[in-house]
Scaffold this motif. Structure first.
Motif, PDB file in Angstrom:
ATOM      1  N   GLN A 135     -27.722  18.834  52.260  1.00 57.39           N
ATOM      2  CA  GLN A 135     -26.958  19.382  52.448  1.00 57.39           C
ATOM      3  C   GLN A 135     -26.235  18.099  51.787  1.00 57.39           C
ATOM      4  OE1 GLN A 135     -24.767  20.579  55.511  1.00 57.39           O
ATOM      5  NE2 GLN A 135     -22.713  21.305  54.730  1.00 57.39           N
ATOM      6  N   ILE A 136     -25.262  18.151  50.996  1.00 58.69           N
ATOM      7  CA  ILE A 136     -23.814  17.639  50.219  1.00 58.69           C
ATOM      8  C   ILE A 136     -22.961  18.108  50.226  1.00 58.69           C
ATOM      9  CG2 ILE A 136     -26.040  16.044  48.552  1.00 58.69           C
ATOM     10  CD1 ILE A 136     -24.089  18.232  46.177  1.00 58.69           C
ATOM     11  N   SER A 137     -21.286  16.702  50.433  1.00 62.90           N
ATOM     12  CA  SER A 137     -20.720  17.794  50.493  1.00 62.90           C
ATOM     13  C   SER A 137     -19.588  18.023  49.234  1.00 62.90           C
ATOM     14  CB  SER A 137     -20.082  16.066  51.177  1.00 62.90           C
ATOM     15  OG  SER A 137     -19.664  15.698  49.152  1.00 62.90           O
ATOM     16  N   LEU A 138     -18.411  18.984  48.913  1.00 68.53           N
ATOM     17  CA  LEU A 138     -17.821  18.898  48.106  1.00 68.53           C
ATOM     18  C   LEU A 138     -16.455  17.800  47.650  1.00 68.53           C
ATOM     19  CD1 LEU A 138     -16.424  22.303  49.238  1.00 68.53           C
ATOM     20  CD2 LEU A 138     -17.780  22.138  47.158  1.00 68.53           C
ATOM     21  N   PRO A 139     -17.146  17.508  46.402  1.00 65.11           N
ATOM     22  CA  PRO A 139     -16.704  15.942  46.532  1.00 65.11           C
ATOM     23  C   PRO A 139     -14.753  16.794  46.303  1.00 65.11           C
ATOM     24  CG  PRO A 139     -17.523  16.854  44.896  1.00 65.11           C
ATOM     25  CD  PRO A 139     -18.697  17.356  45.607  1.00 65.11           C
ATOM     26  N   THR A 140     -15.120  17.668  45.366  1.00 61.43           N
ATOM     27  CA  THR A 140     -13.703  17.685  45.064  1.00 61.43           C
ATOM     28  C   THR A 140     -13.173  19.507  45.049  1.00 61.43           C
ATOM     29  OG1 THR A 140     -12.027  17.886  42.896  1.00 61.43           O
ATOM     30  CG2 THR A 140     -14.414  18.142  42.695  1.00 61.43           C
ATOM     31  N   LEU A 141     -12.277  19.784  45.540  1.00 57.98           N
ATOM     32  CA  LEU A 141     -12.091  20.965  45.073  1.00 57.98           C
ATOM     33  C   LEU A 141     -11.293  21.506  43.502  1.00 57.98           C
ATOM     34  CD1 LEU A 141     -10.037  21.442  48.850  1.00 57.98           C
ATOM     35  CD2 LEU A 141     -12.477  22.497  48.333  1.00 57.98           C
ATOM     36  N   ASP A 142     -11.461  20.262  42.753  1.00 64.54           N
ATOM     37  CA  ASP A 142     -11.096  21.461  41.679  1.00 64.54           C
ATOM     38  C   ASP A 142     -12.323  22.304  40.640  1.00 64.54           C
ATOM     39  OD1 ASP A 142     -11.191  20.850  38.441  1.00 64.54           O
ATOM     40  OD2 ASP A 142      -9.297  20.708  39.255  1.00 64.54           O
ATOM     41  N   PRO A 143     -12.045  23.334  40.744  1.00 64.71           N
ATOM     42  CA  PRO A 143     -13.053  24.379  40.371  1.00 64.71           C
ATOM     43  C   PRO A 143     -13.910  24.056  38.844  1.00 64.71           C
ATOM     44  CG  PRO A 143     -10.956  25.839  40.922  1.00 64.71           C
ATOM     45  CD  PRO A 143     -10.537  23.613  40.696  1.00 64.71           C
ATOM     46  N   GLU A 144     -12.612  23.417  38.241  1.00 65.50           N
ATOM     47  CA  GLU A 144     -13.592  22.091  36.729  1.00 65.50           C
ATOM     48  C   GLU A 144     -14.797  21.433  37.151  1.00 65.50           C
ATOM     49  OE1 GLU A 144     -13.158  24.089  33.426  1.00 65.50           O
ATOM     50  OE2 GLU A 144     -11.970  24.682  33.174  1.00 65.50           O
ATOM     51  N   ARG A 145     -13.994  20.880  37.925  1.00 64.98           N
ATOM     52  CA  ARG A 145     -15.094  19.994  37.991  1.00 64.98           C
ATOM     53  C   ARG A 145     -16.493  19.769  39.002  1.00 64.98           C
ATOM     54  NH1 ARG A 145     -11.841  14.647  41.391  1.00 64.98           N
ATOM     55  NH2 ARG A 145     -13.990  13.897  41.226  1.00 64.98           N
ATOM     56  N   LEU A 146     -16.348  20.738  40.146  1.00 70.20           N
ATOM     57  CA  LEU A 146     -17.534  21.715  40.684  1.00 70.20           C
ATOM     58  C   LEU A 146     -18.389  22.260  39.588  1.00 70.20           C
ATOM     59  CD1 LEU A 146     -15.244  23.350  43.727  1.00 70.20           C
ATOM     60  CD2 LEU A 146     -17.143  20.778  43.642  1.00 70.20           C
ATOM     61  N   ALA A 148     -18.120  21.407  36.933  1.00 68.23           N
ATOM     62  CA  ALA A 148     -19.605  20.102  36.313  1.00 68.23           C
ATOM     63  C   ALA A 148     -20.511  19.421  36.735  1.00 68.23           C
ATOM     64  CB  ALA A 148     -18.399  19.328  35.860  1.00 68.23           C
ATOM     65  N   LEU A 149     -20.370  20.022  37.993  1.00 69.96           N
ATOM     66  CA  LEU A 149     -20.930  19.379  39.415  1.00 69.96           C
ATOM     67  C   LEU A 149     -22.272  20.323  39.327  1.00 69.96           C
ATOM     68  CD1 LEU A 149     -22.390  17.444  41.522  1.00 69.96           C
ATOM     69  CD2 LEU A 149     -21.248  19.342  43.312  1.00 69.96           C
ATOM     70  N   GLY A 150     -21.775  21.346  39.318  1.00 66.65           N
ATOM     71  CA  GLY A 150     -23.129  22.653  39.409  1.00 66.65           C
ATOM     72  C   GLY A 150     -24.198  22.624  38.106  1.00 66.65           C
ATOM     73  N   ARG A 151     -23.958  22.284  36.679  1.00 66.45           N
ATOM     74  CA  ARG A 151     -24.124  22.556  35.485  1.00 66.45           C
ATOM     75  C   ARG A 151     -25.362  20.663  35.936  1.00 66.45           C
ATOM     76  NH1 ARG A 151     -19.364  23.103  32.938  1.00 66.45           N
ATOM     77  NH2 ARG A 151     -19.098  25.190  32.337  1.00 66.45           N
ATOM     78  N   ARG A 152     -24.887  19.486  36.461  1.00 67.32           N
ATOM     79  CA  ARG A 152     -25.638  18.653  36.702  1.00 67.32           C
ATOM     80  C   ARG A 152     -27.343  19.386  37.547  1.00 67.32           C
ATOM     81  NH1 ARG A 152     -24.757  13.539  34.410  1.00 67.32           N
ATOM     82  NH2 ARG A 152     -22.193  13.555  33.966  1.00 67.32           N
ATOM     83  N   LEU A 153     -26.703  20.322  38.281  1.00 67.82           N
ATOM     84  CA  LEU A 153     -27.513  20.370  38.941  1.00 67.82           C
ATOM     85  C   LEU A 153     -28.602  20.973  38.627  1.00 67.82           C
ATOM     86  CD1 LEU A 153     -25.344  19.934  42.219  1.00 67.82           C
ATOM     87  CD2 LEU A 153     -27.067  18.206  41.665  1.00 67.82           C
ATOM     88  N   ALA A 154     -28.232  21.679  37.522  1.00 68.06           N
ATOM     89  CA  ALA A 154     -28.788  23.002  37.051  1.00 68.06           C
ATOM     90  C   ALA A 154     -30.811  23.177  37.482  1.00 68.06           C
ATOM     91  CB  ALA A 154     -28.834  23.412  36.417  1.00 68.06           C
ATOM     92  N   PRO A 155     -31.237  21.831  36.616  1.00 70.23           N
ATOM     93  CA  PRO A 155     -32.425  21.160  36.651  1.00 70.23           C
ATOM     94  C   PRO A 155     -33.226  21.435  37.597  1.00 70.23           C
ATOM     95  CG  PRO A 155     -31.103  19.900  35.229  1.00 70.23           C
ATOM     96  CD  PRO A 155     -30.736  20.557  36.091  1.00 70.23           C
ATOM     97  N   PHE A 228     -13.809  29.104  49.462  1.00 70.31           N
ATOM     98  CA  PHE A 228     -13.734  30.220  47.156  1.00 70.31           C
ATOM     99  C   PHE A 228     -14.812  28.784  46.622  1.00 70.31           C
ATOM    100  CE2 PHE A 228     -12.827  32.192  43.931  1.00 70.31           C
ATOM    101  CZ  PHE A 228     -13.500  33.521  44.080  1.00 70.31           C
ATOM    102  N   SER A 229     -14.460  27.186  46.974  1.00 67.41           N
ATOM    103  CA  SER A 229     -14.932  26.339  45.904  1.00 67.41           C
ATOM    104  C   SER A 229     -15.946  26.033  46.421  1.00 67.41           C
ATOM    105  CB  SER A 229     -13.755  25.205  46.290  1.00 67.41           C
ATOM    106  OG  SER A 229     -13.390  25.048  46.960  1.00 67.41           O
ATOM    107  N   SER A 234     -22.006  27.298  42.326  1.00 67.01           N
ATOM    108  CA  SER A 234     -22.815  27.450  41.740  1.00 67.01           C
ATOM    109  C   SER A 234     -22.690  28.708  40.150  1.00 67.01           C
ATOM    110  CB  SER A 234     -22.732  28.277  42.772  1.00 67.01           C
ATOM    111  OG  SER A 234     -23.113  28.635  44.163  1.00 67.01           O
ATOM    112  N   LEU A 235     -21.919  28.829  39.871  1.00 69.31           N
ATOM    113  CA  LEU A 235     -21.916  28.788  38.503  1.00 69.31           C
ATOM    114  C   LEU A 235     -21.954  28.232  37.954  1.00 69.31           C
ATOM    115  CD1 LEU A 235     -18.335  30.646  38.516  1.00 69.31           C
ATOM    116  CD2 LEU A 235     -20.104  32.164  38.635  1.00 69.31           C
ATOM    117  N   GLY A 236     -21.947  26.554  37.933  1.00 68.48           N
ATOM    118  CA  GLY A 236     -22.102  25.832  36.774  1.00 68.48           C
ATOM    119  C   GLY A 236     -24.040  25.380  37.162  1.00 68.48           C
ATOM    120  N   ALA A 237     -24.340  26.025  37.727  1.00 68.88           N
ATOM    121  CA  ALA A 237     -26.133  25.504  38.434  1.00 68.88           C
ATOM    122  C   ALA A 237     -26.783  26.489  37.750  1.00 68.88           C
ATOM    123  CB  ALA A 237     -25.894  25.177  39.958  1.00 68.88           C
TER     124      ALA A 237
END
Length: 264
Positions: A135-146, A148-155, A228-229, A234-237
């Protein structure tokens, strides 16, 4: 963890995980069991739960001896006796840390293991607790930043990792007047869920990102937005946030929308 590509690339999930008593709902358990059975067996599971907000991005314990995080109050004692002794995932933790931008701080919390947003659905999907979980934390509640985080995790998906964002499609607990499991959903919950359903069907990410202004039922559906955050991770990943999402679980529990998504 095997970091070579796998032919069994799992989708990404957004799960409405509920409170611990949701495991007493035969319908939800059946729906989630079937969802888990339809997925390729993951090499590991990575969970981002609404119940852990911590900045900078914080990586939880990889030691199976660390107790679960019983982050709820006022429930019968039996819910505090739940165990889920899944293997730790130190290699996955190292991979997640390496995926973050150079110079961005990463924290580790060796005393924090899975909270109920993670282990409650996993006890249903993978009851044998034989798959490594991190498990990792939600580092922010900003949708755009989350996003981007998902995109980094996608691989990680190419390595067989199942990424789960765990929250709730509506979570207006302060505004519930009937908290029985089969309660009629309040108007704000039904309206928000119907709006979200349409956005998920259309892949309308622009509206979802601006849900605080565009969604009906606000702010009652989400007086605080942490539930909701995880959706945006998930969308980014998913690699394609604008894809129509599979919605294998819908309906309401205690008046809250338990709509959940599968993103390929």
């Amino acid at each position: 963890m095997n970091t070579s590509a796998t032919s069994s690339r799992p989708p990404v999930l957004f799960l409405s995980h509920g409170a611990p008593p949701l495991v007493d709902s035969a319908l939800w358990v059946d729906q989630l069991t079937r969802l888990g059975a339809d997925l390729p067996r993951p090499t590991a599971v990575l969970v981002i739960s609404a119940h852990w907000e911590a900045a900078p991005l914080t990586i939880g314990s990889t030691d199976v001896s660390t107790p679960l995080t019983y982050d709820f109050w006022g429930f019968p004692e039996r819910y505090y006796r739940t165990t889920y002794d899944s293997p730790g995932a130190p290699e996955l933790a190292a991979r997640v840390a390496a995926m973050m931008p150079d110079g961005e701080p990463i924290a580790h919390d060796p005393n924090r293991r899975l909270d109920h947003g993670a282990y409650v659905p996993l006890t249903v999907m993978y009851p044998d607790a034989d798959i490594p979980v991190l498990q990792i934390s939600l580092p922010t509640l900003d949708p755009e930043r989350l996003l981007a985080l998902g995109r980094r995790l996608a691989p990680l998906r190419d390595e067989g990792v199942l990424i789960i964002g765990s929250g709730f499609t509506t979570h207006g607990l302060p505004y519930l007047t009937d908290r029985t499991p089969d309660a009629v959903p309040p108007g704000w919950s039904a309206e928000f869920d119907d709006w979200a359903h349409g956005c998920f069907d259309r892949g309308d990410v622009e509206s979802l990102l601006d849900f605080r202004r565009k969604a009906p039922g606000m702010p009652y559906a989400h007086p605080t937005i942490e539930h909701f955050s995880p959706l945006f991770v998930s969308l980014g990943a998913s690699g394609d946030p604008e894809q129509p999402a599979g919605q294998p679980i819908d309906g309401f529990w205690m008046g809250l929308a338990k709509r959940s998504l599968v993103l390929n």
